[in-house]
Each structure stands twice: as structure tokens, then as C-alpha cells.
Scaffold this motif. Structure first.
Motif, PDB file in Angstrom:
ATOM      1  N   SER A 130       0.823  -1.219   0.000  1.00 32.72           N
ATOM      2  CA  SER A 130       0.000   0.000   0.000  1.00 32.72           C
ATOM      3  C   SER A 130       0.852   1.262   0.000  1.00 32.72           C
ATOM      4  O   SER A 130       0.376   2.347  -0.361  1.00 32.72           O
ATOM      5  N   GLY A 131       2.097   1.136   0.439  1.00 32.84           N
ATOM      6  CA  GLY A 131       2.954   2.304   0.558  1.00 32.84           C
ATOM      7  C   GLY A 131       2.695   3.130   1.797  1.00 32.84           C
ATOM      8  O   GLY A 131       3.329   4.163   2.013  1.00 32.84           O
ATOM      9  N   ILE A 132       1.770   2.683   2.654  1.00 34.38           N
ATOM     10  CA  ILE A 132       1.454   3.413   3.887  1.00 34.38           C
ATOM     11  C   ILE A 132       2.484   3.034   4.956  1.00 34.38           C
ATOM     12  O   ILE A 132       2.533   1.893   5.404  1.00 34.38           O
ATOM     13  N   GLU A 133       3.315   3.997   5.339  1.00 29.70           N
ATOM     14  CA  GLU A 133       4.370   3.743   6.313  1.00 29.70           C
ATOM     15  C   GLU A 133       4.263   4.632   7.552  1.00 29.70           C
ATOM     16  O   GLU A 133       5.054   4.490   8.481  1.00 29.70           O
ATOM     17  N   SER A 134       3.308   5.552   7.560  1.00 28.72           N
ATOM     18  CA  SER A 134       3.106   6.448   8.705  1.00 28.72           C
ATOM     19  C   SER A 134       1.642   6.858   8.750  1.00 28.72           C
ATOM     20  O   SER A 134       0.886   6.647   7.795  1.00 28.72           O
ATOM     21  N   ILE A 135       1.244   7.451   9.872  1.00 26.19           N
ATOM     22  CA  ILE A 135      -0.130   7.948   9.979  1.00 26.19           C
ATOM     23  C   ILE A 135      -0.378   9.000   8.898  1.00 26.19           C
ATOM     24  O   ILE A 135      -1.452   9.038   8.273  1.00 26.19           O
ATOM     25  N   ALA A 136       0.614   9.821   8.637  1.00 28.76           N
ATOM     26  CA  ALA A 136       0.474  10.878   7.625  1.00 28.76           C
ATOM     27  C   ALA A 136       0.273  10.308   6.223  1.00 28.76           C
ATOM     28  O   ALA A 136      -0.285  10.985   5.346  1.00 28.76           O
ATOM     29  N   ASP A 137       0.705   9.059   6.004  1.00 29.54           N
ATOM     30  CA  ASP A 137       0.562   8.430   4.682  1.00 29.54           C
ATOM     31  C   ASP A 137      -0.843   7.891   4.427  1.00 29.54           C
ATOM     32  O   ASP A 137      -1.162   7.527   3.292  1.00 29.54           O
ATOM     33  N   ILE A 138      -1.664   7.791   5.480  1.00 27.55           N
ATOM     34  CA  ILE A 138      -3.004   7.222   5.284  1.00 27.55           C
ATOM     35  C   ILE A 138      -3.800   8.146   4.367  1.00 27.55           C
ATOM     36  O   ILE A 138      -3.979   9.326   4.671  1.00 27.55           O
ATOM     37  N   PRO A 139      -4.271   7.647   3.233  1.00 26.78           N
ATOM     38  CA  PRO A 139      -4.922   8.521   2.251  1.00 26.78           C
ATOM     39  C   PRO A 139      -6.287   9.011   2.704  1.00 26.78           C
ATOM     40  O   PRO A 139      -6.941   8.398   3.562  1.00 26.78           O
ATOM     41  N   ASP A 140      -6.704  10.106   2.135  1.00 30.00           N
ATOM     42  CA  ASP A 140      -8.017  10.671   2.433  1.00 30.00           C
ATOM     43  C   ASP A 140      -9.106   9.656   2.087  1.00 30.00           C
ATOM     44  O   ASP A 140      -9.114   9.100   0.987  1.00 30.00           O
ATOM     45  N   GLY A 141     -10.011   9.401   3.033  1.00 28.73           N
ATOM     46  CA  GLY A 141     -11.102   8.454   2.785  1.00 28.73           C
ATOM     47  C   GLY A 141     -10.699   7.000   2.890  1.00 28.73           C
ATOM     48  O   GLY A 141     -11.423   6.117   2.404  1.00 28.73           O
ATOM     49  N   ARG A 171     -15.008   0.882   9.279  1.00 24.45           N
ATOM     50  CA  ARG A 171     -15.476  -0.488   9.072  1.00 24.45           C
ATOM     51  C   ARG A 171     -15.310  -1.275  10.371  1.00 24.45           C
ATOM     52  O   ARG A 171     -14.376  -1.044  11.132  1.00 24.45           O
ATOM     53  N   ASN A 172     -16.229  -2.215  10.601  1.00 21.74           N
ATOM     54  CA  ASN A 172     -16.182  -3.047  11.800  1.00 21.74           C
ATOM     55  C   ASN A 172     -16.202  -4.523  11.430  1.00 21.74           C
ATOM     56  O   ASN A 172     -16.652  -4.904  10.355  1.00 21.74           O
ATOM     57  N   GLY A 173     -15.733  -5.353  12.347  1.00 25.28           N
ATOM     58  CA  GLY A 173     -15.748  -6.795  12.155  1.00 25.28           C
ATOM     59  C   GLY A 173     -14.789  -7.463  13.118  1.00 25.28           C
ATOM     60  O   GLY A 173     -14.033  -6.794  13.833  1.00 25.28           O
ATOM     61  N   GLY A 174     -14.816  -8.786  13.149  1.00 26.68           N
ATOM     62  CA  GLY A 174     -13.864  -9.534  13.961  1.00 26.68           C
ATOM     63  C   GLY A 174     -12.467  -9.399  13.380  1.00 26.68           C
ATOM     64  O   GLY A 174     -12.292  -9.142  12.187  1.00 26.68           O
ATOM     65  N   TRP A 175     -11.454  -9.591  14.242  1.00 26.29           N
ATOM     66  CA  TRP A 175     -10.081  -9.360  13.792  1.00 26.29           C
ATOM     67  C   TRP A 175      -9.662 -10.294  12.670  1.00 26.29           C
ATOM     68  O   TRP A 175      -8.983  -9.878  11.721  1.00 26.29           O
ATOM     69  N   SER A 176     -10.029 -11.560  12.753  1.00 27.50           N
ATOM     70  CA  SER A 176      -9.657 -12.497  11.685  1.00 27.50           C
ATOM     71  C   SER A 176     -10.276 -12.074  10.364  1.00 27.50           C
ATOM     72  O   SER A 176      -9.631 -12.103   9.309  1.00 27.50           O
ATOM     73  N   ASP A 177     -11.541 -11.658  10.409  1.00 28.30           N
ATOM     74  CA  ASP A 177     -12.248 -11.222   9.214  1.00 28.30           C
ATOM     75  C   ASP A 177     -11.611  -9.962   8.625  1.00 28.30           C
ATOM     76  O   ASP A 177     -11.407  -9.852   7.409  1.00 28.30           O
ATOM     77  N   LEU A 178     -11.279  -9.013   9.492  1.00 27.78           N
ATOM     78  CA  LEU A 178     -10.661  -7.775   9.009  1.00 27.78           C
ATOM     79  C   LEU A 178      -9.277  -8.040   8.429  1.00 27.78           C
ATOM     80  O   LEU A 178      -8.875  -7.398   7.446  1.00 27.78           O
ATOM     81  N   GLY A 179      -8.540  -8.977   9.019  1.00 30.01           N
ATOM     82  CA  GLY A 179      -7.242  -9.345   8.467  1.00 30.01           C
ATOM     83  C   GLY A 179      -7.383  -9.882   7.056  1.00 30.01           C
ATOM     84  O   GLY A 179      -6.591  -9.539   6.161  1.00 30.01           O
ATOM     85  N   GLY A 180      -8.396 -10.715   6.843  1.00 32.18           N
ATOM     86  CA  GLY A 180      -8.662 -11.244   5.509  1.00 32.18           C
ATOM     87  C   GLY A 180      -9.043 -10.149   4.534  1.00 32.18           C
ATOM     88  O   GLY A 180      -8.618 -10.148   3.367  1.00 32.18           O
ATOM     89  N   GLN A 181      -9.854  -9.185   5.011  1.00 38.24           N
ATOM     90  CA  GLN A 181     -10.259  -8.075   4.146  1.00 38.24           C
ATOM     91  C   GLN A 181      -9.067  -7.199   3.758  1.00 38.24           C
ATOM     92  O   GLN A 181      -8.976  -6.726   2.627  1.00 38.24           O
ATOM     93  N   LEU A 182      -8.145  -6.986   4.716  1.00 39.18           N
ATOM     94  CA  LEU A 182      -6.945  -6.214   4.402  1.00 39.18           C
ATOM     95  C   LEU A 182      -6.125  -6.926   3.322  1.00 39.18           C
ATOM     96  O   LEU A 182      -5.688  -6.310   2.340  1.00 39.18           O
ATOM     97  N   GLN A 183      -5.960  -8.224   3.496  1.00 40.18           N
ATOM     98  CA  GLN A 183      -5.168  -9.001   2.550  1.00 40.18           C
ATOM     99  C   GLN A 183      -5.816  -9.017   1.167  1.00 40.18           C
ATOM    100  O   GLN A 183      -5.127  -9.016   0.145  1.00 40.18           O
ATOM    101  N   ASP A 184      -7.149  -8.994   1.121  1.00 37.14           N
ATOM    102  CA  ASP A 184      -7.879  -9.029  -0.148  1.00 37.14           C
ATOM    103  C   ASP A 184      -8.052  -7.656  -0.777  1.00 37.14           C
ATOM    104  O   ASP A 184      -8.684  -7.530  -1.830  1.00 37.14           O
ATOM    105  N   GLY A 185      -7.534  -6.614  -0.135  1.00 35.17           N
ATOM    106  CA  GLY A 185      -7.625  -5.280  -0.701  1.00 35.17           C
ATOM    107  C   GLY A 185      -8.946  -4.570  -0.440  1.00 35.17           C
ATOM    108  O   GLY A 185      -9.222  -3.529  -1.035  1.00 35.17           O
ATOM    109  N   LEU A 186      -9.758  -5.128   0.467  1.00 37.04           N
ATOM    110  CA  LEU A 186     -11.047  -4.509   0.787  1.00 37.04           C
ATOM    111  C   LEU A 186     -10.916  -3.443   1.870  1.00 37.04           C
ATOM    112  O   LEU A 186     -11.833  -2.655   2.092  1.00 37.04           O
ATOM    113  N   LEU A 187      -9.781  -3.440   2.564  1.00 37.28           N
ATOM    114  CA  LEU A 187      -9.462  -2.413   3.559  1.00 37.28           C
ATOM    115  C   LEU A 187      -8.083  -1.844   3.234  1.00 37.28           C
ATOM    116  O   LEU A 187      -7.236  -2.525   2.649  1.00 37.28           O
ATOM    117  N   ASP A 188      -7.863  -0.605   3.638  1.00 40.17           N
ATOM    118  CA  ASP A 188      -6.549   0.014   3.463  1.00 40.17           C
ATOM    119  C   ASP A 188      -5.689  -0.128   4.710  1.00 40.17           C
ATOM    120  O   ASP A 188      -4.457  -0.221   4.627  1.00 40.17           O
TER     121      ASP A 188
END
Length: 328
Positions: A130-141, A171-188
Motif C-alpha cells: 500500500s505504501g502506507i508507512e506512517s499515519i500521515a501516509d493514510i490517504p483521504d477516505g 469499518r467493523n468486524g472480527g479481527w480475523s475477518d478484518l485481516g482477511g479483508q486487508l489481505q484481499d484489498g477490501l481495507l486500506d
């Protein structure tokens, strides 16, 4: 003034005595549940572990139960729907004040402190790609997963992001589910508030490259000034991804008991957990902080269960004021 001045109960000896039935078990339940949180999080691993340990040592049926986390656990333990639970000091204070969103206006004063667990660091994880390496790198939205609704993460991390000027989709969900969503590109980003190592992050590390993002000194100071948290460093050996300690903030967690449970029962449970730290660390590394001297981290937020207070007075030299012990 110490508890001993107010109650006189049979002194409880070593854990083996509990299993051998040498203690008065009047009023003890035949089974118990420990309110934890979602699977994939530290609460579930830690809570299920100590529940199983206590059940085995005391010859009872017991185990961890998946819940919505600290806020719901306060409600479940207060009402007696769960004998035990785990909470974070922020949600505990809100629940006692009657501002728990699960039951607004209800002061949950029948959930008592049992023993200190560990500190919950607040940390941010993103895919390396994602290229996100700091809080400042988190994109708008950015789409940020904050954990289960009503959890410590969901209660405080969005406010922290607001404080730091981050604009996001929640976004909300269980940690395992959110981990999967991050890996699948559904979360940043995933914003974790959980004891470390977080099982979901450890699993992600095995499967892909991630960035564990620390706060800058300025961000850390800004958050500490605005929220009931303290300075914390996530040790470099916590995750294979980390090359050095990661700057964070944290909030203490406590195990809680329904205040109406027999003092001898709660005393026995506390003894099983607190008398052998190595066993607890084998359950989860966060238990390195599950030490008798950390009884002070309650700091008057939760009333102490009499059975727990007795254990810390007798075994940790605790000087617990009488007005902080339930029933006094």
C-alpha cells in the motif's frame, strides 16, 4: 486500610488444595464462562486460555465465550450472564458511569476487578504494497477496520484518528475477518487495540508483507494528552516485521468477576492465574504483565471483588482502601 480488617474468611492455601477440595466450596457454580471478544484477537486467545486453566485446576467446567469485547463484557458480568470477563479501563470507567452504549444510563457497578492482565497497545497495520508507512501516509477516505463494534478499538481508535486529522471510512468486524479483508484489498488499514502479538497480525505476517506503523513522538504526545492512555513501546521481537521497537500508546486491561460470586471461588480463580506466571505466558505472551504488583493499575476505576482483594492483600502486599472493595 486492608481487607483483612473487614472480613474474616478461611485462608486459602496453594492451588493444589483447591483441586483436592480442601476449601469450602459453598455457593460455587458447577460451570463458568469468561466473556472474551472476537476470534483472531488477543482477548479470545488469552481469555479462553485462562478459562481452561482454571477449569482444569479447580475441577470445574468452564471456557471462553466469543463476545463483542470490553463494553459487552462489562454488561454480561454486571448482569451475571457471564461469571467472568475481561475489560479495558476506559470502557470500564464509562460502564460504571452509566455511559456504556449497550445500556445507556445503567451504572454497571456489579462488575468487580479480579486481576490485572496486560496493557493494550494501539497500533496500525497496512499491507507493505500500500505504501502506507506512517499515519500521515493514510490517504483521504481510507477504509479503516476498527475491530468489533463496541470494542476498545472501535470506541477509542476512531477518536484518535479524528484527533490526528485522519479522514476515513469506518469499518467493523472480527479481527480475523478484518485481516482477511486487508489481505484481499477490501481495507486500506487495520487499527488494532489488542494485546501483542495480535494473532491476526501474526497470521498476516506469514501470508504477506505488512507495515506495522508507529506513532511519531508528536502524535504519541497528542494522543496521550487527549485520552486515558500511557506511553508504550511494542518490542521489536513481537513481530518478525519489526526491526526496532515501535512507538505506541496503551490502556490497561483487567479480568472482572460478577460481584455476587462467592469470595472463596474468586480467590481460588485469582490464585490459579496469578501464582504461576510461566503458565500464563505459555497461553499468551501478553501475560508477561499479568503480575501481582500490577494490582495498582486498577487505580480506583473498578470496585474490587472481596475474594480478589484478599488474594492481593495476602500475596502481593496490596493496601486496598476499604471503600474500593465491593460490599464495604
Amino acid at each position: 486500610m486492608k481487607l483483612a480488617a473487614f472480613i474474616a474468611t478461611t485462608a486459602l492455601t496453594a492451588t493444589t488444595a483447591f483441586a483436592d477440595g480442601h476449601v469450602d466450596r459453598t455457593g460455587w457454580p458447577e460451570s463458568f464462562t469468561v466473556g472474551t471478544a472476537s476470534q483472531g484477537g488477543t482477548y479470545f486467545a488469552y481469555g479462553s486460555g485462562w478459562a481452561n486453566l482454571v477449569a482444569e485446576e479447580l475441577g470445574l467446567t468452564g471456557g471462553g465465550e466469543v463476545t463483542g469485547g470490553p463494553m459487552q463484557n462489562m454488561a454480561l458480568v454486571h448482569t451475571g450472564d457471564a461469571q467472568f470477563g475481561m475489560t479495558t479501563m476506559g470502557p470500564a470507567a464509562e460502564s460504571i458511569a452509566g455511559t456504556n452504549p449497550i445500556a445507556p444510563g445503567l451504572q454497571m457497578t456489579n462488575a468487580c476487578a479480579m486481576f490485572p492482565m496486560y496493557q493494550t497497545p494501539f497500533s496500525v497495520t497496512a499491507l507493505a504494497s500500500s505504501g502506507i508507512e506512517s499515519i500521515a501516509d493514510i490517504p483521504d477516505g481510507a477504509r479503516i477496520g476498527f475491530g468489533p463494534a463496541g470494542s476498545t478499538s472501535d470506541t477509542y481508535f476512531p477518536r484518535m484518528m479524528d484527533e490526528l486529522g485522519v479522514n476515513y471510512e469506518r469499518r467493523n468486524g472480527g479481527w480475523s475477518d478484518l485481516g482477511g479483508q486487508l489481505q484481499d484489498g477490501l481495507l486500506d488499514v487495520i487499527a488494532f487495540a489488542a494485546g501483542v502479538p495480535v494473532p491476526a497480525v501474526s497470521q498476516l505476517e506469514v501470508q504477506t508483507d505488512v507495515n506495522i506503523i508507529e506513532f511519531t513522538e508528536e502524535e504519541q504526545a497528542q494522543i496521550m494528552a487527549a485520552f486515558p492512555v500511557s506511553e508504550f513501546d511494542i518490542a521489536a521481537d513481537t513481530y518478525t516485521t519489526l526491526e526496532s521497537d515501535a512507538r505506541s500508546v496503551s490502556m490497561w486491561n483487567f479480568a472482572i468477576a460478577n460481584c455476587d460470586l462467592p469470595a472463596s471461588f474468586v480467590n481460588a480463580v485469582v490464585d490459579v492465574v496469578m501464582s504461576d506466571n510461566e503458565r500464563m505466558v505459555n497461553i499468551h505472551r501478553a501475560a508477561r504483565s499479568t503480575l501481582p504488583e500490577n494490582w495498582t493499575k486498577n487505580a480506583g476505576v473498578l470496585p474490587w471483588h472481596p475474594g480478589a482483594a484478599q488474594w492481593f492483600v495476602e500475596n502481593a502486599g496490596a493496601d486496598i482502601p476499604a471503600d474500593q472493595i465491593h460490599g464495604n
